[in-house]
Each structure stands twice: as structure tokens, then as C-alpha cells.
Enzyme design. Sequence first.
Site: not given
Length: 318
Positions: A16, A199
Site C-alpha cells: 500500500g 508514536k
Amino acid sequence: MMGEVNKPVVGIIGTGAIGGFYGLMLARAGFDVHFLLRSEFSAVAEHGLRVDSAVHGALTLSPVQAYSSAEDMPPCDWLLVGAKTTSNAGLAPSIIQAAKPGARVLVLQNGLDVEDSLRELLPDSLHLLGGLCLICVHRDAPGQITHQALGAVNIGYHSGPATDDAARMAIVEEGAGLFRTAGIDSQAMPNLHQARWQKLVWNIPYNGLSVLLGASTTPLMADVDSRASIQALMAEVVQGAKACGHDMPPGYAEYLFMMTEKMPDYWPSMYHDFLHKRPLELEAIYARPLAAAKAAGCELPRIEALYRNLGFIDRRNA
């Protein structure tokens, strides 16, 4: 570097936006890169991969070493997993099929403990690593990717045959070296779990609020109420990380907040999943951090509320 005969063979599982971008960059740097594709196989085999990058310009890779089945791939030294966390269990057979003995499997995904479910399905001989991509990138059409900003990949060792710290860090540095050769900033993270919490300081507010409020980063950063929500959510992530024994660098949340202010307008990945009626990655990004904090005796009410709202949206969207 280009003249080296023993350049590692790299496989991309899930081509992707993430797999396509990093795979193309590695291939352009002279690595032998092989792409496993499902629905996009014919488009990419026919037309190649294209990345329209605000940083690197218009990039194309054609022909692409593309495969619709892992059985057809050559044995790979490194496997980069760019698929969504919602599909991890189904990826194990392809990874096992395409991996050389002792291969390094690098999971380029958001969320907490995303490697754990995959680890149970992989042989002990494979090294499993986690990668955190600080990047604004999305897929526009089969084999067509837009890269707006950033691009760094921070890597940590999860589990596998390397038992002592020196051996683990050597493998992590080897991975970081691949990306650096391709012109991508890459840091070795001594503690993968802490890096994943770091993150989440960005992913928890921006991913969820983009879906809940139907807004990209620029409007979210321009409004007084959404700004306050982002900062309050960030503070809760830091609180949760600390409860789990992971101290954040001082001023880390403020740094990410300021960085987002300077970024081009960006729709986070969860919004793209919502838009295309794909399942949202709620388990990895919300449920696991909430459970980990709760187990450490720490409630995170704002994150909990956001998670509940997103659960409703996700089920209604299905």
C-alpha cells in the site's frame, strides 16, 4: 555501496502507501526488492509503481518485481510488512513462505504490541522487528502513492534468535542502514515498547479526531477547541506511557504538536480507512494502550471516550 554483490534481498508484504513508498525507495537505491500484492497486482505488474513526492519529486519504478503469491517470491533476507494491523494473522503464511532461514521481519505499523500476535505464528528462527514510520503518505489509486512530508523510520528489536543486546542492536543497525542507503533517515531504538508509546502520542489524537470530527490536520490545528482536545489527549498518552514505565523525552508532546503545525495539510491513515469502509485499527492504537495503562493502575478517560466513540463509528461504517 551500489557495487556490492551481497546486497540483501528485500520482500514487501502489503504494497500500500507504506510498503510501496519504502519499497520503491529501496529499489531505487539498488536493492533487489520484490513486492507481494493482492488486489493491485495486475495494475502494478502492468504500469509499475509511482510515487508523487513533495520531498523527492516524481518517482517511478517500472518494471516492478511483482507477485500475487508468496510462493513465487525468491527467499528474502528482509521482509517489510506494510499491511494494516487488522490483517496480521493472515500474513504469517506469506511471511514464512518468502523468508530465508534467519530472515529479518520488519513490521511497519502503528499501535502497541502489534508484533505479539504475529510472533506466535512465526518460527523462532526469524527475527521480528518493529518500525515506526514518521511520514505523511497515502495511496491514491492502485500503484499510485502521494508522499507529502517527512519519511523517517525508527526501528527496534522485538524478538527472535538474537538474545543479547549487542546482537539485537547489530540487526537493528543493519535495518537502519538499509533505509539510510536509500536516503531515508532511520534511528535505532533501544526500547521498541517505549518507541511505540512515543508514536501513540501523535496517532491517538490525530487519527481518532480526524474520523470523529471529519477534519484533516490543518483545520484541527486551526481551531481552539480541537487544539485543546489534541493537547489533552497527548498529555494522557504521556501519562499512560509513564504508568507503564516508559518516560518520554521532556517536551516530546509539544514537539509533535509544533511539528504538526508546520506540516502540509494531512488526512491520517485512519480517516482513509474510514472513508473506504475498511475496519479501523482500534485494537492496536486504542484498546491495547488503554488495557496496558489500566493494568498499571492508570485510567485514561479522554482516550477511553474517544475509543468508545470510534467503536460506534467503526461498527456503523461496516
